[in-house]
Design an enzyme around this catalytic site. Structure first.
Site, PDB file in Angstrom:
ATOM      1  NE  ARG A 146      -4.236  -1.478   0.231  1.00  0.00           N
ATOM      2  CZ  ARG A 146      -4.327  -2.562  -0.543  1.00  0.00           C
ATOM      3  NH1 ARG A 146      -3.347  -2.879  -1.364  1.00  0.00           N
ATOM      4  NH2 ARG A 146      -5.404  -3.323  -0.496  1.00  0.00           N
ATOM      5  CD  GLU A 173      -3.367   3.176  -5.150  1.00  0.00           C
ATOM      6  OE1 GLU A 173      -4.454   2.595  -5.365  1.00  0.00           O
ATOM      7  OE2 GLU A 173      -2.410   2.624  -4.614  1.00  0.00           O
ATOM      8  CG  HIS A 219      -3.822  -0.754  -6.356  1.00  0.00           C
ATOM      9  ND1 HIS A 219      -4.119  -0.175  -5.151  1.00  0.00           N
ATOM     10  CD2 HIS A 219      -3.835  -2.096  -6.130  1.00  0.00           C
ATOM     11  CE1 HIS A 219      -4.324  -1.112  -4.240  1.00  0.00           C
ATOM     12  NE2 HIS A 219      -4.147  -2.293  -4.818  1.00  0.00           N
TER      13      HIS A 219
HETATM   14  O1  LIG Z   1      -5.348  -7.664  -2.630  1.00  0.00           O
HETATM   15  C1  LIG Z   1      -5.267  -6.447  -2.475  1.00  0.00           C
HETATM   16  O2  LIG Z   1      -5.535  -5.906  -1.411  1.00  0.00           O
HETATM   17  C2  LIG Z   1      -4.857  -5.627  -3.595  1.00  0.00           C
HETATM   18  O3  LIG Z   1      -4.614  -4.473  -3.447  1.00  0.00           O
HETATM   19  C3  LIG Z   1      -4.719  -6.261  -4.914  1.00  0.00           C
HETATM   20  O4  LIG Z   1      -3.969  -5.514  -5.804  1.00  0.00           O
END
Ligand SMILES: O=C(O)C(=O)CO
Length: 328
Positions: free
Chosen positions: A244, A273, A292
């Protein structure tokens, strides 16, 4: 949206840019009456009590106390993906609402993405592409050099399912693997991928040629990589983030990339994002960015949808819920 007698599932995934593709809607519609957020907003009193599950995709719909109060029959929130940082688990538990996610569906694809970013950064694939299509053919590949991956040290921060899959892949690239995790993995698991545990994150940062963040965002991991941590990294090292954006202090990263405190970064995740189009990170040469898309494969999405349907059905049938997220 059809199936009036089926249990209602609130979804945002049918609207706007997060629309789930047709096949998935078909799958969902076999089992549930799908109610879009827009429909719900237009008729909260009538539709609210008919909603038994919320299907979250791309962090939407956001679930807060007000929404929960409008959904008296809600039993489960099923969230696509592994990350849970968009959910207030305590709040949901206080409403008696269960939570399920889809960790298995994202593991392989996200690990692949981590390797794709690592290789792209190491071998300067984006710059190479620009050069290959540039009208200036004079400098086609003169003085072109990247970083060797074979034999380099990869430090994986977060050795959960995804981190471990990254390690499996990196082993095939003959990388030396270090990892840092809240909990050490079993010896056999370490041996299979040839990974060495670093109890201190600092040691991993100092020794790695590539640092890959594959951990979830929690209050404890927020801002894990800041100015100090970036300065511990080698000036030739590269940072890859498939977790993240908020794991990294982005201002510190910008400065580190501009002043070559580290060599490069490759990020599938940022904050916000997308980044504003005038964000200085977008102007750097030593950065590789993707929007993402860690888990974004056809197969992964299909598996995600199946897994969510399974969890919702099990919950509504009073059966054990696959991939239930338990409050720690
Ligand atoms: O699995 C997740 O939380 C994601 O962000 C996939 O990209």
């Amino acid at each position: 949206m059809g199936g009036q007698d089926l249990p209602g599932v609130l979804v945002s995934a049918l609207e706007g840019p997060t629309a789930v593709f047709e096949g998935h809607v078909g799958d969902l519609q076999k089992h549930f009456r799908l109610i879009t957020v827009q429909e719900f907003m237009g008729n909260k009193t009538q539709l609210g009590p008919k909603i038994h599950a919320v299907y979250i995709w791309g962090g939407k719909p956001a679930i807060d106390r007000e929404l929960l109060q409008g959904l008296p029959a809600l039993k489960i929130v099923a969230s696509g993906g592994a990350g849970l940082d968009h959910l207030d688990l305590k709040l949901l538990a206080s409403f008696g609402v269960k939570v399920a996610n889809t960790p298995c569906a994202v593991t392989g694809p996200t690990a692949d993405m981590g390797m794709a970013l690592l290789l792209a950064a190491a071998r300067r694939v984006l710059e190479g592409h620009q050069l290959a299509i540039s009208p200036d053919t004079e400098n086609f590949s003169i003085n072109w050099m990247g970083q060797e991956v074979t034999g380099a040290t990869l430090g994986i921060v977060g050795m959960g399912r995804i981190g471990y899959k990254v390690a499996q892949r990196a082993r095939a690239f003959e990388m030396k693997i270090l990892y840092h995790n809240r909990k050490r993995r079993k010896l056999e698991e370490e041996e299979v991928v040839g990974a060495t545990y670093c109890e201190r994150l600092d040691d991993l940062l100092q020794q790695s040629d590539f640092v890959m963040l594959a951990l979830s965002l929690t209050p404890q991991t927020r801002g894990l990589i800041g100015r100090r941590e970036l300065r511990l990294m080698k000036p030739t090292a590269m940072l890859i983030n498939i977790g993240r954006g908020l794991l990294v202090d982005q201002d510190a990263l910008l400065e580190a990339l501009q002043t070559e405190i580290i060599k490069a970064a490759a990020l599938d995740v940022t904050y916000p994002e997308p980044l504003p189009r005038d964000h200085p990170l977008l102007k750097l040469k030593n950065i590789t960015l993707t929007p993402h898309i860690g888990s974004a494969t056809h197969q992964g999405r299909q598996q995600m949808m199946e897994s969510l349907v399974e969890s919702i059905r099990a919950c509504l049938d009073g059966l054990p819920i696959p991939n239930e997220v338990l409050l720690k």
